[in-house]
Each structure stands twice: as structure tokens, then as C-alpha cells.
Design a protein around this motif. Structure first.
Motif, short mmCIF file in Angstrom:
data_model
loop_
_atom_site.label_atom_id
_atom_site.label_comp_id
_atom_site.label_asym_id
_atom_site.label_seq_id
_atom_site.Cartn_x
_atom_site.Cartn_y
_atom_site.Cartn_z
N LEU A 46 29.26 -13.36 69.80
CA LEU A 46 29.81 -12.01 69.70
C LEU A 46 29.60 -11.43 68.31
N ARG A 47 29.85 -12.23 67.28
CA ARG A 47 29.66 -11.75 65.92
C ARG A 47 28.21 -11.35 65.66
N LEU A 50 27.18 -8.07 67.54
CA LEU A 50 27.68 -6.87 66.87
C LEU A 50 26.91 -6.60 65.58
N GLY A 100 31.72 2.97 65.90
CA GLY A 100 32.26 2.05 66.89
C GLY A 100 31.88 0.60 66.60
N LEU A 101 30.60 0.36 66.30
CA LEU A 101 30.17 -1.00 65.98
C LEU A 101 30.80 -1.50 64.69
N ARG A 102 30.92 -0.60 63.71
CA ARG A 102 31.53 -1.00 62.44
C ARG A 102 32.99 -1.39 62.63
N SER A 103 33.73 -0.63 63.43
CA SER A 103 35.14 -0.96 63.65
C SER A 103 35.28 -2.28 64.40
N GLN A 104 34.38 -2.55 65.34
CA GLN A 104 34.44 -3.81 66.06
C GLN A 104 34.09 -4.99 65.15
N CYS A 105 33.13 -4.78 64.26
CA CYS A 105 32.79 -5.84 63.30
C CYS A 105 33.97 -6.16 62.39
N ARG A 106 34.66 -5.12 61.91
CA ARG A 106 35.82 -5.34 61.05
C ARG A 106 36.94 -6.02 61.82
N LEU A 107 37.09 -5.66 63.08
CA LEU A 107 38.16 -6.25 63.88
C LEU A 107 37.93 -7.74 64.10
N ILE A 108 36.70 -8.10 64.40
CA ILE A 108 36.41 -9.51 64.68
C ILE A 108 36.40 -10.35 63.41
#
Length: 309
Positions: A46-47, A50, A100-108
Motif C-alpha cells: 500500500l505504501r 501510493l 488526495g494521494l498526498r493526504s493518503q500518504c501522510r495518513l499511512i
């Protein structure tokens, strides 16, 4: 309206296909690189997905605008409508996907890495590894780092190591397995520039969404203003190749303007008249304005010639 809807649909499908295709290729490269390592290291799927998807956004932006402008000429959609529609959809889609991708990367990143992909080491017993002038032949499974091996050093007899160990009984590291073909230079340079562009876009996102939106609008405006390139000749394929070459130059210009020396030169030239972070979008917008002005002059000149005839 039907032509505009088709234009939006064509751009969206092209952007999605380009993003998914390049992300898949980049992830495959990560997987192969993990398998080349001896022993292979595991991959957090997943990491990595993204990360490579975020790196693929600039390529998708350039390719989508390039193909959509060519499509609009073949479908005889008017230039002002094409430029306005492609500009708005490219800004909106690029900003939305990037944020969107940046926020998901920060979340994970807040959670500990979870290994979800077990990678098997490439090769079997008898694998030959080269490092400088030294050749290492693994006599056991490459996944076993402390397996027996034979070492060939120029000018010396073969060395058999049943249990290879270095200082302090540490296991000597092994080079990666040679299972990665060389990429042609021109493709390698293009992918390198897109990687640098992606890194720059990520840094702009870190500074704030407003700056990123302004920069995205500037680069999209410059790319969309080049629609006239696709009307140079009657051969659409030739125009497409010409547009690809010019887009390649725009990518190089984008990287060039982001170098430290050029930024310092721009800073000295503008002084305090413009904040440093807005200097590059200002230059790109200025070039786009000149291109649009040139296109308008050519359009009116052709119209006047037709009247005179």
C-alpha cells in the motif's frame, strides 16, 4: 456541448489510464529491485502504490494534455473552447488527485509499516554476482545470505568459503543480482525529469495547497496554449510528434527553473517585487501569455489574408 463532453471524457480516461499504467510499471520496478537484493527485502504494497502513484501524476498531466489537444484538432473543436475546457479539467483533476494521494500518504505514515508483500529472491544456486572485478558464485539458495560460495579475484586462485564471514564474524554483504535491463538514455532522462518534477510538486504541496494550485494553473496554461502546434501541418501524427518534442522542452524548462542557480538569479532580478515562491509560476504564465498572443496574431492574420483573397 456534445463535443465538450467528449473532450472532457477523453481527457479523464487518458489521465486515469496513464496514471494507472505508469504506477503499475513503477511498482513492478520496485518489486524487481526488492527481488534483486540478496536476500530479498519485503515490500509494503500500500505504501509503495501510493508513493509511485504520486510520482506518476506529472507524467499523466503532460500526456493527457498532449493527446487531448491532438484529439481536439482531429475533431475540429474550436481552439478557445479547447484551451478553456482542457485548462479547467487539467487543473481540477491534477490538483484533486495530487492532494488526495498526498493526504493518503501522510495518513499511512502515521502507522507502523506493515509488510504485506513477501518477495522471493531472484535466481537459484550457481548464481554469479559481479562487483568491480570480483565474481562471486553462490553455491546455495541466494535467499540464504550465509550460504557457501566461491570467490574469484583476478590474479588469485579461487577462494572457497563454506561460511563467509567478515570482521567480527559479520556476514559479508552481496551485490544485487543482475536482472535489470538498461533503459535507453532518452527514456531514462525523461523519467528522471518527471521524477524531479514530481518531487518539486510534492514540495509545493508541503508549503500549502494555494501555491500548488497556482503553479499547476501556470504549467497547465502554458501546455494548453501550445494547441497551435497541432495545426502546423495536415498530418496529425507529425503534429503529435512535434507537440511531444515541445512538451519535452517544457518539462526541461520546468526542471531548469527550479535549480538553485536559476532561482537565485530570478530572486536577484525581481528583488522584493514578487515573493520567491511565486516567481516560477509568474515566468511560466508570462511565456504562456506570449504564446497565446502569438496564436491570436496568427489567427487574425490568416483571417485577413482570406478576406483579401
Amino acid at each position: 456541448m456534445k463535443g465538450i463532453a467528449k473532450l472532457i471524457l477523453f481527457y479523464t480516461i487518458t489521465f486515469v489510464i496513464a496514471l494507472l499504467s505508469l504506477s503499475l510499471l513503477k511498482f513492478a520496478a520496485v518489486w524487481i529491485d526488492a527481488a534483486r537484493h540478496i536476500p530479498a527485502f519485503d515490500v509494503s504494497i500500500l505504501r509503495e502504490i501510493l508513493r509511485v502513484s504520486a510520482e506518476s501524476v506529472p507524467f499523466s498531466l503532460y500526456l493527457s494534455i498532449l493527446l487531448t489537444l491532438s484529439y481536439s484538432v482531429r475533431r475540429k473543436i474550436k481552439a478557445p473552447v479547447t484551451i478553456l475546457v482542457v485548462l479547467l479539467i487539467s487543473i481540477g483533476l491534477n490538483v484533486a488527485v495530487s492532494i488526495g494521494l498526498r493526504s493518503q500518504c501522510r495518513l499511512i505514515e502515521r502507522y507502523p509499516p506493515e509488510v504485506s508483500g513477501r518477495v522471493s529472491t531472484l535466481g537459484k544456486s550457481g548464481l554469479m554476482l559481479n562487483q568491480h572485478d570480483i565474481t562471486i558464485i553462490l553455491l546455495e539458495d541466494p535467499a540464504k545470505p550465509d550460504g557457501s560460495r566461491v570467490v574469484s579475484i583476478p590474479g588469485q586462485p579461487l577462494i572457497y568459503q563454506e561460511k563467509p564471514a567478515g570482521p567480527g564474524n559479520s556476514i559479508l554483504p552481496l551485490p544485487s543480482a543482475p536482472f535489470q535491463p538498461d533503459m535507453p538514455y532518452f527514456l531514462e532522462s525523461i523519467m528522471l525529469d518527471f521524477s524531479l518534477a514530481a518531487r518539486h510538486h510534492q514540495s509545493l504541496l508541503d508549503e500549502g495547497p494555494i501555491l500548488f494550485i497556482i503553479y499547476t494553473a501556470a504549467i497547465c496554461l502554458l501546455l494548453c496554449s501550445l494547441r497551435f502546434l497541432f495545426t502546423v501541418s495536415r498530418w496529425h501524427l507529425a503534429n503529435l510528434f512535434l507537440g511531444a518534442l515541445v512538451f519535452r522542452g517544457i518539462l526541461t524548462l520546468e526542471i531548469f527553473l527550479n535549480t538553485g542557480e536559476i532561482l537565485e538569479l530570478i530572486r536577484n532580478f525581481l528583488g522584493n517585487r514578487l515573493p520567491d515562491q511565486y516567481a516560477e509560476p509568474f515566468i511560466l504564465t508570462g511565456i504562456a501569455a506570449l504564446v497565446v498572443l502569438y496564436s491570436l496574431l496568427v489567427y487574425f492574420a490568416r483571417g485577413r489574408l482570406k478576406k483579401d483573397e
